[in-house]
Design a protein around this motif. Structure first.
Motif: not given
Length: 228
Positions: A92-108, A119-128, A150-152
Motif C-alpha cells: 500500500e502507498a506509504g508502506l516503506f515510509g516514502e513521502n511520495l508514491t509515484i508510478e511510471g518508473v523503477e527507482s533503480a 506543479g511548482n515543485v522540482t526535486l533532484e534525485i540524490t541517493a538510494p 537483494d531486491a535492488g
C-alpha cells in the motif's frame, strides 16, 4: 520517461504522483516503546506544502541519519511495489515510509541529478535508500534488510530545487541529468560491495549525491588510497 516499445520506437511513459504520505512519531519496537520513528506514513488528501526540508507536518525523528536538505523527500514507486506484491507483501502507498508514491518508473533506473517536476515543485534525485533495522522492525521481519538489499529496488531520496505543493494525481515531468554515469541501482549495490574500485567511488563522488553519501564515499576513497 523515455522507453522503447516492442517495435524499437521511443515513446514517452507517463509518470504520475499516486500518493502523498505523512508520518507522525510512533513506536516501532514493542519491546522498547520509548524508541520512536516517523517511518509509519499514511496517505493524505489535498495539497501538501513541500519546502527545502521536506513535507509540512511530516515527522523526522533521527536527524543524524534521516532528513536534511539533501534527503528532504523519499520516493518509492508502484513499479517497485509490483515486485513486492509478487513476493507476497501486502503493499500500500506509504508502506516503506516514502513521502511520495509515484508510478511510471523503477527507482533503480533513476540517477543522482535526475529531476522530477510536478506543479511548482522540482526535486533532484540524490541517493538510494539504504535499509536499516528500524525499517526491518517496521516490516516485522528481522531479515527484511537483506530482502530489501537483494531486491535492488531502493527508492530514491531527493533534494528540493523548487518549493510548492504536492497532491495525488499530479503528472510528473522527468528531466534526466546530463551526466548519468551511475544508476541508483548500481549506487545502491555499491554500498554492499566488499571490494569497491577507486573508479566506482570516484564516479559516485562526481555526481550531485546527498551529503551523507558524499561523506561516506570520500572516507572510502581515502581508505582505498591508503591501500594503494
Amino acid at each position: 520517461m523515455l522507453l522503447e516499445n516492442n517495435d524499437g520506437y521511443k515513446r514517452e511513459r507517463e509518470m504520475k504522483l499516486i500518493s502523498v504520505n505523512i508520518g507522525r512519531k510512533q513506536s516501532y519496537d514493542p519491546t522498547r516503546p520509548e524508541k520512536k520513528s516517523g517511518i509509519f506514513k499514511r496517505p493524505v488528501s489535498g495539497p501538501v506544502e513541500i519546502d527545502r526540508l521536506g513535507l509540512e507536518g511530516d515527522a523526522i525523528v533521527n536527524r543524524k541519519h534521516h532528513g536534511g536538505p539533501d534527503q528532504a523527500v523519499y520516493l518509492y514507486t508502484m513499479d517497485d511495489y509490483a515486485f513486492w506484491a509478487d513476493d507476497g507483501i501486502d503493499v500500500e502507498a506509504g508502506l516503506f515510509g516514502e513521502n511520495l508514491t509515484i508510478e511510471g518508473v523503477e527507482s533503480a533506473t533513476l540517477c543522482a541529478g535526475d529531476r522530477l517536476k510536478f506543479g511548482n515543485v522540482t526535486l533532484e534525485i540524490t541517493a538510494p535508500r539504504v535499509p536499516c533495522n528500524t525499517f526491518a522492525a517496521k516490516m516485522g521481519d528481522p531479515a527484511f534488510v537483506k530482502r530489501f538489499r537483494d531486491a535492488g529496488r531502493p527508492g530514491a531520496y531527493a533534494r528540493v530545487i523548487a518549493q510548492g505543493q504536492a497532491e495525488a494525481g499530479q503528472a510528473i515531468a522527468y528531466l534526466p541529468a546530463e551526466n548519468r554515469r551511475m544508476s541508483l541501482g548500481a549506487q545502491f549495490a555499491l554500498h554492499f560491495e566488499k571490494r569497491p574500485t577507486r573508479e566506482q567511488v570516484e564516479t559516485v563522488l562526481s555526481l550531485p549525491v546527498a551529503i551523507r553519501e558524499r561523506e561516506h564515499y570520500a572516507e572510502l576513497l581515502g581508505t582505498l588510497e591508503l591501500r594503494s
